[in-house]
Structure formats: C-alpha cells, structure tokens
Design a protein around this motif. Structure first.
Motif, PDB file in Angstrom:
ATOM      1  N   HIS A  50      11.690  -4.523  -6.534  1.00 45.30           N
ATOM      2  CA  HIS A  50      11.629  -3.625  -5.371  1.00 45.30           C
ATOM      3  C   HIS A  50      11.521  -4.450  -4.094  1.00 45.30           C
ATOM      4  O   HIS A  50      10.552  -5.186  -3.892  1.00 45.30           O
ATOM      5  CB  HIS A  50      10.441  -2.670  -5.496  1.00 45.30           C
ATOM      6  CG  HIS A  50      10.730  -1.347  -4.851  1.00 45.30           C
ATOM      7  ND1 HIS A  50      11.314  -1.262  -3.606  1.00 45.30           N
ATOM      8  CD2 HIS A  50      10.564  -0.071  -5.285  1.00 45.30           C
ATOM      9  CE1 HIS A  50      11.462   0.027  -3.290  1.00 45.30           C
ATOM     10  NE2 HIS A  50      11.033   0.772  -4.292  1.00 45.30           N
ATOM     11  N   LYS A  52      11.125  -3.317  -1.127  1.00 38.13           N
ATOM     12  CA  LYS A  52      10.229  -2.750  -0.102  1.00 38.13           C
ATOM     13  C   LYS A  52       9.045  -3.673   0.132  1.00 38.13           C
ATOM     14  O   LYS A  52       8.400  -3.619   1.161  1.00 38.13           O
ATOM     15  CB  LYS A  52       9.741  -1.367  -0.519  1.00 38.13           C
ATOM     16  CG  LYS A  52       8.580  -1.419  -1.495  1.00 38.13           C
ATOM     17  CD  LYS A  52       8.172  -0.085  -2.019  1.00 38.13           C
ATOM     18  CE  LYS A  52       7.179  -0.241  -3.139  1.00 38.13           C
ATOM     19  NZ  LYS A  52       5.839  -0.661  -2.737  1.00 38.13           N
ATOM     20  N   ALA A  93      15.597   4.040  -4.698  1.00 38.84           N
ATOM     21  CA  ALA A  93      14.754   4.800  -5.631  1.00 38.84           C
ATOM     22  C   ALA A  93      14.038   5.917  -4.882  1.00 38.84           C
ATOM     23  O   ALA A  93      12.816   6.044  -4.929  1.00 38.84           O
ATOM     24  CB  ALA A  93      13.754   3.868  -6.301  1.00 38.84           C
ATOM     25  N   THR A 226       4.389  -3.475 -10.610  1.00 36.37           N
ATOM     26  CA  THR A 226       3.754  -4.736 -11.009  1.00 36.37           C
ATOM     27  C   THR A 226       2.655  -4.515 -12.058  1.00 36.37           C
ATOM     28  O   THR A 226       2.505  -5.330 -12.969  1.00 36.37           O
ATOM     29  CB  THR A 226       3.181  -5.412  -9.744  1.00 36.37           C
ATOM     30  OG1 THR A 226       4.278  -5.711  -8.884  1.00 36.37           O
ATOM     31  CG2 THR A 226       2.407  -6.679 -10.070  1.00 36.37           C
ATOM     32  N   SER A 245       5.420  -5.928  -5.902  1.00 34.02           N
ATOM     33  CA  SER A 245       4.316  -6.750  -5.385  1.00 34.02           C
ATOM     34  C   SER A 245       4.103  -8.065  -6.118  1.00 34.02           C
ATOM     35  O   SER A 245       3.388  -8.937  -5.612  1.00 34.02           O
ATOM     36  CB  SER A 245       3.010  -5.948  -5.455  1.00 34.02           C
ATOM     37  OG  SER A 245       3.114  -4.765  -4.705  1.00 34.02           O
TER      38      SER A 245
HETATM   39  C1  PLP Z   1       9.864   3.911  -6.880  1.00 33.36           C
HETATM   40  C2  PLP Z   1       8.997   2.728  -6.985  1.00 33.36           C
HETATM   41  N1  PLP Z   1       9.290   1.783  -7.886  1.00 33.36           N
HETATM   42  C3  PLP Z   1       8.537   0.690  -8.059  1.00 33.36           C
HETATM   43  C4  PLP Z   1       7.414   0.478  -7.283  1.00 33.36           C
HETATM   44  C5  PLP Z   1       6.601  -0.738  -7.622  1.00 33.36           C
HETATM   45  O1  PLP Z   1       6.044  -1.442  -6.666  1.00 33.36           O
HETATM   46  P1  PLP Z   1       4.814  -2.448  -6.933  1.00 33.36           P
HETATM   47  O2  PLP Z   1       5.271  -3.417  -7.945  1.00 33.36           O
HETATM   48  O3  PLP Z   1       4.666  -3.038  -5.582  1.00 33.36           O
HETATM   49  O4  PLP Z   1       3.646  -1.662  -7.358  1.00 33.36           O
HETATM   50  C6  PLP Z   1       7.062   1.437  -6.316  1.00 33.36           C
HETATM   51  C7  PLP Z   1       5.868   1.256  -5.473  1.00 33.36           C
HETATM   52  O5  PLP Z   1       5.485   2.049  -4.660  1.00 33.36           O
HETATM   53  C8  PLP Z   1       7.873   2.574  -6.161  1.00 33.36           C
HETATM   54  O6  PLP Z   1       7.584   3.539  -5.267  1.00 33.36           O
END
Ligand code: PLP
Length: 369
Positions: A50, A52, A93, A226, A245
């Motif tokens: 991800h 983001k 997503a 994560t 993350s």
């Molecule tokens: C759709 C989606 N996928 C995956 C993630 C996984 O992110 P992380 O690994 O930062 O928890 C998120 C986190 O908000 C999410 O909204």
C-alpha cells in the motif's frame, strides 16, 4: 529502477539537516522490503504494497524491484502520481465516486493497468458510462466488508448481484475481490489476531467461491495489512496482500506481537528552549508529527519523554535519571502513526548511518482526492 531524485554531498550528516525533518534509515527500510519479499517467495502470495504509507514513487519502484507485482493506492490522485512516475500496475482499494473523478480514472487506465474497488450498482453504471465515452475498459474488483464495517458488500448475495451488474457492463472487467481486515491488524494478542484474521479472510474466500460457482473468473483476492500480512498471506484462497506500514513501522505497530519489521522512520527535531534540568521545548508540533494513535516516542535521549504537542512545539520532560539536553541538541521522535505523519512532509532525508545519502520527494503528499 527509478533513480533517486536529489543527491546530497556524502559529507552531509543527519545533525546538519534543518528541522523538523522526516528521516528514513535506508539500511532498515531496505531490510524491511527484503523481508517482505522473502515472505512472498516462501509463501507464494503476491505482494502489492500500500503506497498510502510512503506516497513516494521512488519507494514504490524499490518495492517492485524486489518483486512486488504493483502497488495499492487509497485515492485516485495518489494513483495518478504513481502512474505518472512509471508504476504500471495499481489497485485503488477504495471507491471512486463523482463524475469528474470517474472521468479522470477513465483517462488514467490508458497510462497504466489501474483497477478500482466497487460496491455500489449506481457507481458501476457511472464507471461503465465514462469508460464507454472514452473508449476504454476499466478493471474492477468488488470490495467485500469482511468485518471492519467500512465500505464493501455485506453478503454473498450482494456480491453476486454486483458481479452480474459488472458482467452486463461492456466497458468494465471483473478481476476479483478485495477485503481488508482492518479490525484485526492491531490486535496485540497473536492468537486472537490469528482467529479474527482467519474469520475475515475465510469470509472473503467464501465470496470468491460463490462467484466461481456462479461461473465468474476470480483472478485476484486481495487482503491484509502489516499486522496480518503473514496470516492472510498463508491462506490459500488469498492471491495477494496489501500491507503498507511494514516499510517504516511506528509505535502502534511496534507494540504488536510477532510483527518484527524495523523502525526505519523518525522525525528529527531540535531543542529550542530549555526550562531547568527537566523541561525542554522542541521545534516540532502537530504540523510535523501526528498523534491520533498516541504521542510519539522520544528515541536516543534516555530519560526524556514527550508530554504534549502544540501546533509548532513539542514539550518534553525528563524522568530521572536523564541525559543532559541543551538548546540546539537534536531529538528524534518515533511517530505513533507513520502514514499520517508522512503526509505532513514534502521530502524524506534518506540516511545511511549518520550520513544523508539522498532526498526523495513525497510526490503524492496531500493527494486525498
Ligand atoms: C484497504 C487497505 N489495505 C491495506 C491497508 C494496510 O495498511 P497497513 O499495513 O499500513 O496497516 C490499509 C490501511 O489502512 C487499507 O485501508
């Protein structure tokens, strides 16, 4: 392979960086990327990290260089930045709703393979109409709500209706399903996390099987963050995982049993005021580091802890025994939430040991549309 944007003289040290600044420890970042790549190779699950979290095309290219099949984005504007920087395979997503945004998406699919999540029949009609007007096909995945109570289909019947609607839309292509178990990723106890995650992933796989029984081809089943990457990644029904993350980590994920990635991100600050032996003020406040998951942690200054963040100031206090701090000294803060902290900064100062090796643009910073 994408080249680093800005090289700085090899003599530039972390202590010379103007603060507050976002610092990445490259050795740790690279080990985190390698570790996830090894998991993918061992388990056979694809990784679509991800973006983001980092919002940085250079990091996205590094993840792909190490075997990721593409990236995940939260927003269309993030995907536009990534596609413009040469990322060829993207999953948004999330839902893209609003006529002008849907038109932008229909243009973007000419530049890269960009899939988008859907969960609403009217939105499916709008996507199909925009794709037809532009003469393109938009690939879609059906989002399933696997227990987080956010977006997504809430029953197998609803998923089947959405799939039939997509099949009847000549300018859309059904690729599969996504279902993020965000309600499980932060559960500290590993057995409870395993149970909640399995429940959510199995529900997603049930939707997949129902689609296949009805004659639909389902090539993508995407899940995980994560906190659950290894649990979801070992479920034979899940084809790809979308953790974000893990490349940086933060204090919230740092407290989760069994999630052993290295803390590679911190905010560098400077002491700008000292009040007696046990109180000091830093030059970083809420505009430099976020606190929705708790106050950031002080690192490298034994005995000091952050007690408050104001807009431009951070308040730290010494609990005895503590190291001595003077005005001008540097203090490192470990964010409690890496993703939202990154979004406050324009660039990463990328360091190896004590030296700055490169500066990377956080090109999708602020891309929330
Ligand atoms: C759709 C989606 N996928 C995956 C993630 C996984 O992110 P992380 O690994 O930062 O928890 C998120 C986190 O908000 C999410 O909204």
């Amino acid at each position: 392979m994408m080249r680093d944007l800005v090289y700085v003289p090899s003599t530039c040290k972390i202590e010379d960086i103007e603060t507050p600044a976002l610092i990445v420890d490259l050795d740790k970042l690279e080990r985190n990327i390698d570790r996830m790549a090894r998991f993918s190779a061992e388990s056979g699950v694809n990784i679509r990290p991800h973006a983001k979290t980092h919002k940085c095309p250079i990091i996205a290219h590094k993840q792909i260089d190490k075997g990721a099949i593409g990236i995940t984005c939260a927003k269309l504007s993030e995907a536009e930045v990534m596609a413009s920087a040469g990322i060829k395979n993207i999953l948004i997503a999330n839902q893209v709703v609003q006529r002008t945004k849907i038109n932008r998406l229909a243009s973007l699919v000419r530049l890269a393979d960009v899939m988008v999540a859907v969960e609403d029949p009217g939105n499916i009609e709008d996507l199909d109409a925009a794709a037809r007007a532009k003469g393109v096909t938009i690939p879609v995945v059906i989002e399933v709500d696997v227990g987080m109570n956010r977006c997504g289909s809430r029953s197998v019947e609803e998923t089947l209706l959405l799939a039939r609607k997509i099949a009847a839309s000549p300018n859309l292509e059904l690729r599969g399903l996504m279902g993020y178990e965000g309600h499980a990723v932060f559960i500290k106890d590993i057995e409870e996390r395993r149970a909640r995650c399995a429940e959510a992933n199995d529900l997603l796989v049930k939707h997949k099987e129902a689609l296949e029984d009805a004659g639909f081809e389902v090539s993508i089943v995407s899940a995980a963050g994560t906190g659950t990457y290894d649990l979801a990644g070992r479920n034979p029904g899940i084809t790809e995982i979308e953790p974000g993350s893990y490349i940086f980590m933060d204090t919230r994920y740092g407290g989760i049993e069994g999630i052993n990635f290295e803390q590679s991100l911190f905010v560098l600050t400077t002491v700008i005021s000292k009040k007696g032996p046990s109180e000091a003020i830093l030059d970083a406040g809420k505009k430099a580091v976020t606190e929705e998951f708790g106050l950031p942690r002080v690192a490298g200054a034994p005995g000091w802890e952050l007690t408050k963040l104001a807009e431009e100031h951070g308040f730290i206090k010494a609990t005895q025994p503590a190291c001595e701090l003077r005005v001008g000294d540097k203090v490192r803060l470990i964010p409690s939430h890496c993703c939202t902290t990154v979004n406050l900064h324009d660039m990463y100062y990328c360091c190896r040991g004590e030296f700055v090796e490169a500066v990377w643009d956080i090109a999708a910073r602020g891309c929330v549309r």
